[in-house]
Design a protein around this motif. Structure first.
Motif, PDB file in Angstrom:
ATOM      1  N   HIS A   1       0.832  -1.202   0.000  1.00  0.00           N
ATOM      2  CA  HIS A   1       0.000   0.000   0.000  1.00  0.00           C
ATOM      3  C   HIS A   1       0.867   1.254   0.000  1.00  0.00           C
ATOM      4  O   HIS A   1       0.557   2.240  -0.678  1.00  0.00           O
ATOM      5  CB  HIS A   1      -0.919  -0.011   1.219  1.00  0.00           C
ATOM      6  CG  HIS A   1      -2.075   0.934   1.099  1.00  0.00           C
ATOM      7  ND1 HIS A   1      -3.105   0.738   0.214  1.00  0.00           N
ATOM      8  CD2 HIS A   1      -2.346   2.106   1.735  1.00  0.00           C
ATOM      9  CE1 HIS A   1      -3.973   1.731   0.321  1.00  0.00           C
ATOM     10  NE2 HIS A   1      -3.534   2.579   1.229  1.00  0.00           N
TER      11      HIS A   1
ATOM     12  N   TYR B   1      -5.628  -2.815  -9.637  1.00  0.00           N
ATOM     13  CA  TYR B   1      -5.503  -1.367  -9.845  1.00  0.00           C
ATOM     14  C   TYR B   1      -4.055  -0.983 -10.139  1.00  0.00           C
ATOM     15  O   TYR B   1      -3.793  -0.142 -11.009  1.00  0.00           O
ATOM     16  CB  TYR B   1      -6.007  -0.620  -8.612  1.00  0.00           C
ATOM     17  CG  TYR B   1      -5.901   0.885  -8.750  1.00  0.00           C
ATOM     18  CD1 TYR B   1      -6.776   1.577  -9.582  1.00  0.00           C
ATOM     19  CD2 TYR B   1      -4.927   1.608  -8.063  1.00  0.00           C
ATOM     20  CE1 TYR B   1      -6.679   2.953  -9.723  1.00  0.00           C
ATOM     21  CE2 TYR B   1      -4.827   2.980  -8.195  1.00  0.00           C
ATOM     22  CZ  TYR B   1      -5.701   3.647  -9.026  1.00  0.00           C
ATOM     23  OH  TYR B   1      -5.599   5.015  -9.177  1.00  0.00           O
TER      24      TYR B   1
ATOM     25  N   GLU C   1      -6.439  -4.351  -5.186  1.00  0.00           N
ATOM     26  CA  GLU C   1      -5.409  -3.333  -5.337  1.00  0.00           C
ATOM     27  C   GLU C   1      -4.315  -3.766  -6.312  1.00  0.00           C
ATOM     28  O   GLU C   1      -3.696  -2.922  -6.972  1.00  0.00           O
ATOM     29  CB  GLU C   1      -4.833  -2.982  -3.965  1.00  0.00           C
ATOM     30  CG  GLU C   1      -5.882  -2.384  -3.037  1.00  0.00           C
ATOM     31  CD  GLU C   1      -5.287  -1.651  -1.853  1.00  0.00           C
ATOM     32  OE1 GLU C   1      -4.318  -0.904  -2.048  1.00  0.00           O
ATOM     33  OE2 GLU C   1      -5.794  -1.840  -0.731  1.00  0.00           O
TER      34      GLU C   1
ATOM     35  N   GLN D   1      -8.615  -7.825  -0.513  1.00  0.00           N
ATOM     36  CA  GLN D   1      -8.242  -6.448  -0.810  1.00  0.00           C
ATOM     37  C   GLN D   1      -6.994  -6.379  -1.659  1.00  0.00           C
ATOM     38  O   GLN D   1      -6.867  -5.516  -2.545  1.00  0.00           O
ATOM     39  CB  GLN D   1      -8.026  -5.679   0.498  1.00  0.00           C
ATOM     40  CG  GLN D   1      -7.848  -4.187   0.319  1.00  0.00           C
ATOM     41  CD  GLN D   1      -9.074  -3.504  -0.268  1.00  0.00           C
ATOM     42  OE1 GLN D   1     -10.189  -3.998  -0.124  1.00  0.00           O
ATOM     43  NE2 GLN D   1      -8.863  -2.385  -0.940  1.00  0.00           N
TER      44      GLN D   1
END
Length: 282
Positions: free
Chosen positions: A51, A88, A85, A81
């Motif tokens: 992240h 993305y 991500e 998650q």
């Protein structure tokens, strides 16, 4: 003993190849080194690291870190998650085929996930970017090598968002992108018709204009299609149908440049008058 001339000439090439080989080996070593750093890390550390890489715009590194998390911890909320991500990050890195594969995997695994609307929306964005060549050529008179599969799939993805999830936060943008794509499809058809017009294929030009009007009604290029139809019928000598098309154009777009009253010249001038927003197409 002096070195033969041909070997002297080859030395710069050999040195360049050696440098490239060393660089490639170094890149491979660094890649394995980075992967080894992620090996065995707790799921929370891997997620926080990935992240953080995304926040810095390091999309490729984030993709790899999320991939390691998914491989080491294939189940659980962090994995769900991480899959989102990772898709993305792949989209942002320009790896649109990989992004679509990750999205499809997620949809198959979690078809009722609370963020499923976002996945369809992201798949639309990825499909929209897969063929930017089409979106560029849709605005030019170039009918070669156009693949409409990806942009049509993007249109279908956005349509899924607005029909299945009308209250999602992505619906409004998906609808706008559908309008953009629809106009791009219409413009591509218009340019194909102009292509036929320039080459004297009047019947094909008229057919293409008719197809545009039937397939993409109310597009921003419908009046241009009527002008194309009127010009094609004029060139064929069908005065009745040409007059009908002119009358429709006068009613819907009385300021259209085709209605200047002058006889169009042959060649690129025809295209410039019919399609004035396209620039110089010669």
């Amino acid at each position: 003993m002096p070195m033969p001339t041909r070997y002297v000439r080859l030395r710069p090439v050999l040195l360049l190849l050696l440098a490239l080989a060393i660089t490639g080996c170094a890149s491979i070593r660094n890649k394995f080194k980075d992967e080894n750093k992620n090996e065995g890390l707790p799921v929370t550390e891997l997620y926080d690291k990935a992240h953080g890489q995304m926040e810095k715009g390091s999309w490729s590194n984030a993709r790899q870190t999320f991939g390691r998390l998914i491989a080491q911890y294939p189940y659980g909320p962090y994995t769900e998650q991480a899959l989102i991500e990772q898709a993305y990050a792949e989209y942002k890195a320009g790896l649109h085929d990989d992004a679509i594969s990750s999205i499809d995997r997620f949809i198959r695994t979690y078809p009722t996930h609370k963020n499923i609307a976002y996945l369809y929306y992201l798949r639309g964005l990825s499909n929209m970017q897969r063929n930017t060549v089409f979106l560029a050529r849709a605005f030019k008179l170039d009918t070669s090598s156009r693949d409409l599969e990806a942009p049509h799939q993007a249109y279908n993805d956005f349509n899924l968002v607005i029909t299945r999830y009308p209250n999602s936060r992505y619906t409004a943008d998906a609808r706008q992108r559908m309008v953009f794509l629809r106009n791009a499809f219409a413009r591509a058809e218009l340019n194909t018709g102009i292509y036929y017009l320039r080459r004297g294929a009047w019947v094909s030009a008229a057919d293409r204009a008719t197809y545009l009007l039937e397939t993409y009604p109310q597009s921003e290029h419908q009046n241009d299609a009527v002008a194309l139809l009127a010009e094609a019928y004029t060139r064929m000598g069908n005065t009745t149908l040409a007059a009908d098309a002119r009358r429709v154009l006068e009613q819907n777009d009385p300021q259209h440049p085709w209605l200047s009253g002058r006889k169009w010249p042959k060649g690129p001038g025809v295209v410039s008058k019919l399609n004035p927003f396209s620039g110089d197409l010669r």
